[in-house]
Each structure stands twice: as structure tokens, then as C-alpha cells.
Design an enzyme around this catalytic site. Structure first.
Site, PDB file in Angstrom:
ATOM      1  N   ASN A   7       0.873  -1.169   0.000  1.00 33.17           N
ATOM      2  CA  ASN A   7       0.000   0.000   0.000  1.00 33.17           C
ATOM      3  C   ASN A   7       0.913   1.222   0.000  1.00 33.17           C
ATOM      4  O   ASN A   7       1.472   1.601   1.027  1.00 33.17           O
ATOM      5  CB  ASN A   7      -0.870  -0.070   1.265  1.00 33.17           C
ATOM      6  CG  ASN A   7      -1.991   0.937   1.249  1.00 33.17           C
ATOM      7  OD1 ASN A   7      -1.913   1.950   0.561  1.00 33.17           O
ATOM      8  ND2 ASN A   7      -3.026   0.669   2.016  1.00 33.17           N
ATOM      9  N   LYS A  14       3.559   0.799   2.968  1.00 34.69           N
ATOM     10  CA  LYS A  14       3.137  -0.184   3.961  1.00 34.69           C
ATOM     11  C   LYS A  14       3.019  -1.531   3.265  1.00 34.69           C
ATOM     12  O   LYS A  14       2.507  -1.605   2.146  1.00 34.69           O
ATOM     13  CB  LYS A  14       1.778   0.197   4.556  1.00 34.69           C
ATOM     14  CG  LYS A  14       1.857   1.380   5.500  1.00 34.69           C
ATOM     15  CD  LYS A  14       0.562   1.573   6.270  1.00 34.69           C
ATOM     16  CE  LYS A  14      -0.363   2.519   5.550  1.00 34.69           C
ATOM     17  NZ  LYS A  14      -1.636   2.747   6.183  1.00 34.69           N
ATOM     18  N   ARG A  99      -2.260  -1.767  -3.857  1.00 33.96           N
ATOM     19  CA  ARG A  99      -3.351  -0.792  -3.877  1.00 33.96           C
ATOM     20  C   ARG A  99      -2.970   0.275  -4.903  1.00 33.96           C
ATOM     21  O   ARG A  99      -1.917   0.897  -4.789  1.00 33.96           O
ATOM     22  CB  ARG A  99      -3.517  -0.153  -2.500  1.00 33.96           C
ATOM     23  CG  ARG A  99      -4.523   0.975  -2.534  1.00 33.96           C
ATOM     24  CD  ARG A  99      -4.707   1.587  -1.166  1.00 33.96           C
ATOM     25  NE  ARG A  99      -5.597   2.718  -1.255  1.00 33.96           N
ATOM     26  CZ  ARG A  99      -5.411   3.866  -0.642  1.00 33.96           C
ATOM     27  NH1 ARG A  99      -4.354   4.047   0.130  1.00 33.96           N
ATOM     28  NH2 ARG A  99      -6.267   4.838  -0.764  1.00 33.96           N
ATOM     29  N   HIS A 187     -11.482   5.527  -2.320  1.00 27.60           N
ATOM     30  CA  HIS A 187     -11.713   4.737  -1.092  1.00 27.60           C
ATOM     31  C   HIS A 187     -12.604   3.521  -1.366  1.00 27.60           C
ATOM     32  O   HIS A 187     -13.249   2.997  -0.453  1.00 27.60           O
ATOM     33  CB  HIS A 187     -12.391   5.577   0.027  1.00 27.60           C
ATOM     34  CG  HIS A 187     -11.537   6.648   0.610  1.00 27.60           C
ATOM     35  ND1 HIS A 187     -12.036   7.888   0.956  1.00 27.60           N
ATOM     36  CD2 HIS A 187     -10.223   6.686   0.911  1.00 27.60           C
ATOM     37  CE1 HIS A 187     -11.062   8.632   1.448  1.00 27.60           C
ATOM     38  NE2 HIS A 187      -9.945   7.935   1.419  1.00 27.60           N
ATOM     39  N   HIS A 215     -16.280   6.927   5.189  1.00 23.83           N
ATOM     40  CA  HIS A 215     -14.844   6.698   5.414  1.00 23.83           C
ATOM     41  C   HIS A 215     -14.245   8.046   5.792  1.00 23.83           C
ATOM     42  O   HIS A 215     -14.077   8.926   4.947  1.00 23.83           O
ATOM     43  CB  HIS A 215     -14.196   6.145   4.138  1.00 23.83           C
ATOM     44  CG  HIS A 215     -12.721   5.904   4.283  1.00 23.83           C
ATOM     45  ND1 HIS A 215     -12.159   4.656   4.349  1.00 23.83           N
ATOM     46  CD2 HIS A 215     -11.682   6.781   4.399  1.00 23.83           C
ATOM     47  CE1 HIS A 215     -10.852   4.762   4.488  1.00 23.83           C
ATOM     48  NE2 HIS A 215     -10.528   6.046   4.526  1.00 23.83           N
ATOM     49  N   LEU A 216     -13.954   8.212   7.083  1.00 23.82           N
ATOM     50  CA  LEU A 216     -13.485   9.513   7.579  1.00 23.82           C
ATOM     51  C   LEU A 216     -12.065   9.360   8.118  1.00 23.82           C
ATOM     52  O   LEU A 216     -11.859   9.044   9.292  1.00 23.82           O
ATOM     53  CB  LEU A 216     -14.429  10.025   8.687  1.00 23.82           C
ATOM     54  CG  LEU A 216     -15.934  10.013   8.360  1.00 23.82           C
ATOM     55  CD1 LEU A 216     -16.754  10.423   9.578  1.00 23.82           C
ATOM     56  CD2 LEU A 216     -16.240  10.916   7.179  1.00 23.82           C
ATOM     57  N   GLY A 217     -11.095   9.546   7.245  1.00 21.62           N
ATOM     58  CA  GLY A 217      -9.684   9.521   7.653  1.00 21.62           C
ATOM     59  C   GLY A 217      -9.104  10.894   7.383  1.00 21.62           C
ATOM     60  O   GLY A 217      -9.822  11.893   7.475  1.00 21.62           O
ATOM     61  N   ASN A 218      -7.813  10.974   7.018  1.00 22.10           N
ATOM     62  CA  ASN A 218      -7.282  12.265   6.579  1.00 22.10           C
ATOM     63  C   ASN A 218      -8.013  12.703   5.327  1.00 22.10           C
ATOM     64  O   ASN A 218      -8.440  13.836   5.194  1.00 22.10           O
ATOM     65  CB  ASN A 218      -5.781  12.151   6.316  1.00 22.10           C
ATOM     66  CG  ASN A 218      -5.008  12.182   7.611  1.00 22.10           C
ATOM     67  OD1 ASN A 218      -5.253  13.045   8.461  1.00 22.10           O
ATOM     68  ND2 ASN A 218      -4.095  11.243   7.789  1.00 22.10           N
ATOM     69  N   GLU A 390      -8.299  -2.456   4.600  1.00 22.65           N
ATOM     70  CA  GLU A 390      -8.053  -2.373   3.158  1.00 22.65           C
ATOM     71  C   GLU A 390      -7.029  -3.406   2.695  1.00 22.65           C
ATOM     72  O   GLU A 390      -7.176  -3.992   1.624  1.00 22.65           O
ATOM     73  CB  GLU A 390      -7.573  -0.959   2.797  1.00 22.65           C
ATOM     74  CG  GLU A 390      -8.699   0.065   2.877  1.00 22.65           C
ATOM     75  CD  GLU A 390      -8.206   1.488   2.970  1.00 22.65           C
ATOM     76  OE1 GLU A 390      -7.482   1.818   3.939  1.00 22.65           O
ATOM     77  OE2 GLU A 390      -8.534   2.295   2.086  1.00 22.65           O
TER      78      GLU A 390
END
Ligand code: ADP
Length: 405
Positions: A7, A14, A99, A187, A215-218, A390
Site C-alpha cells: 500500500n 506499507k 493498492r 476509497h 470513510h473519515l480519515g485524513n 483495506e
């Protein structure tokens, strides 16, 4: 089957290694055998490597040099040697899944990576400049370290390939449609995983559920999912559209851009303003990190309060739009860093939909729920907090593609 998942981001890579039984996929995400991360955020070149084995052994090292390929090869060596060893030889890896953020209109499903696929990913770099080049670098690095192992691209846009034209096409000049200027949505790996996981948690058929996945990330986006398919989403041609985010503005009047360009601002300065200096960071002047904004707000900081108010307002407004696309709602999902961890955001959003009969149990909401329903028994809508997985979703898609060959 051993599946290595990569990823790639602009400043980190990652990876994790999963073992999936050959005969049947696992129903729930297992612990990866091995997880490794390279951070390229060091000031003096070099990189920080963090590795962890499922049995707990950890390694943290700073390595010198500025060749990302060499650093990546070093990370892979930790799979086969030292205290984080989990396999005897890299040739035991059966498949590598990547990804890839942007798959354009060509890729509605995961694909085995060929020269043609690599070219298509490269051609889309201008639409995902922070991500697609990093995925390509990961693909090349694997070719160099693992030879001709099967590599698979799993796209963040694929899940949204089912958007109806009315949701996907911008009402600009019709030529835009021919030029590929349309809503792609992102996403998708997370929205798809969470929708499937929601059906599993509730013990219901995914095809029977109308779902809004938050989907609430950065970065942040919503997906409206009906019959297991994405029918609307808030991110668009790029990941800048839709919700207010950590440092991105989300939807704004495009007339503002014309005004700023005529005032003399350059495309580069607009890019920076909209992607890096907006959202929670831009409005609060404090941070793109929600907990820091909440702390300042609780200390009476007015700009932090305003950032919170806009964030919640935009989120409720966009959920309202998804609700109309779905013509009803069975399940509301909260996921990613903010969705999974901020009880305050979940509460503020859910209060806005009390008129639908949506009710959450505040104790369950406060109690760090993971893959749990926080709605009250009499709520008309189930409200799930789901830990997005993910990497596991990518591994599963690799398993399915390899098995279907
Ligand atoms: P990315 O989009 O980079 O994958 P994540 O899904 O990890 O992001 O989410 C990062 C976001 O989650 C950050 O804005 C961070 O502030 C937020 N976050 C992390 N922990 C908490 C928490 N306990 N409460 C509220 N927000 C949190």
C-alpha cells in the site's frame, strides 16, 4: 497461498504478508504474519523501517542511503531473516497485491499486472499524482526483488465503476464526458470491504441493504451502496471533491477558482491551498488532526469551533444527499481514523438524522466500538462502527483472482 500486499503512499510504503488457505477464503480478517512500513519522512535522506511479526517481535531501524529500491529490498529481507523472519525464501510468496488509487475508466475489477496495465497506471499519474507513481515504484521494486511473481493491481476506483451516469457525469460541457472528466470516486476498497462486513455483522444479505459508508480519515468520502454496488459517492474526478477533510477543502464553488486565477494565483498555489492548506487545518489554523482541533475547541478557540461546525455540517449535508440517492437507509457505517475513533463526530452526525428514527446508544458509542452496532434496538437504521481492513480486502481480491484463473 501467501499474499504480500503493498500500500504505497508518497512518503511511506506499507506492506503485509497474509496466509490464506488454498481451499477456502477466510471469513474474517486474520492477523497478517508480518507487517512492514518504510517512512521516507527523514530530513537527511534515509528511511525509517518498522516491522512487526504476528507473534509480537518488532524491529525499528533507521537506514541510510537514498535509493528507495535498496531500502525496499532491505525491508523484504526482514521477511526471511532476523527476528522478524516468517518465511524461508521470498519465492514462497505466491502473489503480490498492490493498492492503486486511480484505475480510470478501464479497470472495473482487479487485474493481473502486465506491461499494458503498468502503462495505464502511468498514464493516470496526472489524475493521482501523490499515489499512482508510488504504486508504480512498488511494482518495479517487486519485479527487481521477486522476479516474475504474479502481481495484481486492486484499484480504489473500481468499486465506483457502477455509478449511474447521472451520478458520475458532471453537468459541464458534453466534451468532458469524452475526455474522461467525470466522477470516479475513491476509497472504493474500504467502502466495499465495510459494506460486505456490515452484512456479515448483521447476518443479512448485502443485496437487501441500503448502506451509507462514511470513510473519515485524513481523506474522507461517503459511498451510497445499494444491492452491494456503489450508486453514489462524494469524491469525484480527484480525491478533492465532497466532504471537508483534514487539509483538503472538499466541494467548493468552482467560481472561486476562476476568481483566484484571474487575481493572478497560479495553478500550483491553488493546488497547495486546496489540498494542503484547507479543511480542518485551514479553518482551525491549528492542525489537520481532529483530536487537536477538538482540544482547542474545548479551550474556547473560535476557529477550532468553526472548523468542527463546518465539518459536521458538510458531513450531514452529504449524508443527506446519499440518503436521497438511496431513497432510504438501512445501515450507516463509520470507518477510518475519525469514523472509528471519534464518538463525538458519530454523535453529532447521528443527532441530525434523529427525525428518521435513527438512534444511537450513547454508552455503546463511547465504549470504543469495533465492528459493532451502536444503534438502539428500536432505531430504524443500524449504525455500525467498522475497522476498515483495506490490506486484507486487497489480499482477498488477489486470492479470488488467482483462484479464478
Ligand atoms: P489516512 O486517510 O491517512 O489513512 P486514517 O484513517 O488513519 O487516515 O485517519 C487519520 C485521521 O484519524 C486523522 O485526522 C486523525 O486525527 C484521526 N483520528 C485518529 N485517532 C482519533 C481519535 N481518537 N479521535 C478522533 N480522530 C482521530
Amino acid at each position: 497461498m501467501k499474499v504480500l500486499v503493498l500500500n504505497a503512499g508518497s512518503s511511506s510504503q506499507k506492506s503485509c504478508l497474509y496466509k490464506i488457505p488454498d481451499d477456502a477464503p477466510l471469513q474474517e480478517a486474520p492477523q497478517p504474519l508480518w507487517e512492514g512500513k518504510i517512512n521516507w519522512t527523514q530530513d537527511q535522506g534515509g528511511a525509517e523501517i518498522v516491522v512487526e511479526k504476528s507473534t509480537g517481535e518488532k524491529l525499528r531501524e533507521t537506514i541510510a542511503g537514498d535509493s528507495r529500491q535498496t531500502q525496499f529490498a532491505y525491508l523484504l529481507q526482514t521477511l526471511t531473516s532476523g527476528k522478524t523472519q516468517v518465511i524461508g525464501d521470498l519465492s514462497e510468496i505466491d502473489v503480490v497485491g498492490h493498492r492503486v488509487v486511480h484505475g480510470g475508466q478501464s479497470y472495473r475489477h482487479s487485474v493481473i499486472i502486465t506491461e499494458e496495465v503498468k502503462k495505464a497506471i502511468a498514464d493516470l499519474c496526472n489524475l493521482a499524482p501523490a499515489h499512482n507513481p508510488a504504486a508504480l515504484a512498488g511494482i518495479d521494486a517487486i519485479e527487481k526483488s521477486l522476479g516474475n511473481v504474479t502481481q495484481i493491481a486492486v484499484f480504489d476506483t473500481s468499486f465506483h465503476a457502477t455509478l449511474p451516469d447521472a451520478a458520475a457525469i458532471y453537468p459541464g460541457p458534453y466534451e468532458w464526458v469524452e475526455q474522461g472528466i467525470r466522477r470516479y470516486g475513491f476509497h472504493g476498497i474500504s467502502h466495499q470491504y465495510c459494506s460486505q462486513r456490515a452484512a456479515q455483522i448483521l447476518g443479512q444479505d448485502l443485496a437487501a441493504l441500503r448502506i451509507i459508508s462514511c470513510h473519515l480519515g485524513n481523506g474522507a468520502s461517503l459511498a451510497a451502496v445499494a444491492n452491494g454496488h456503489s450508486i453514489d459517492t462524494t469524491m469525484g474526478f480527484t480525491p478533492l471533491d465532497g466532504l471537508m477533510m483534514g487539509s483538503r477543502c472538499g466541494s467548493i464553488d468552482p467560481g472561486i477558482l476562476i476568481y483566484l486565477l484571474r487575481r493572478g494565483d497560479s495553478a500550483e498555489s491553488l493546488d497547495y491551498a486546496l489540498n494542503k492548506a484547507s479543511g480542518l487545518r485551514g479553518i482551525s489554523g491549528i492542525s489537520s488532526d481532529l483530536p487537536a482541533v477538538i482540544t482547542a475547541m474545548n479551550q474556547g478557540n473560535k476557529r477550532a469551533q468553526l472548523a468542527w461546525d463546518i465539518y459536521v455540517h458538510r458531513l450531514k449535508a452529504e449524508i443527506g444527499a446519499m440518503l436521497a440517492s438511496l431513497a432510504g437507509l438501512d445501515v450507516l457505517i463509520f470507518t477510518a481514523g475519525i469514523g472509528e475513533n471519534s464518538a463525538a463526530i458519530r454523535q453529532a452526525v447521528c443527532e441530525g438524522f434523529g427525525f428518521l428514527g435513527l438512534k444511537i446508544d450513547s454508552e455503546k458509542n463511547q465504549n470504543q466500538p469495533v465492528d459493532a452496532d451502536i444503534a438502539t434496538p428500536d432505531s430504524t437504521v443500524r449504525v455500525l462502527v467498522i475497522h476498515t481492513q483495506e490490506d486484507w480486502a486487497i489480499a482477498q481480491q488477489c486470492w479470488e483472482l488467482v483462484k479464478s484463473r
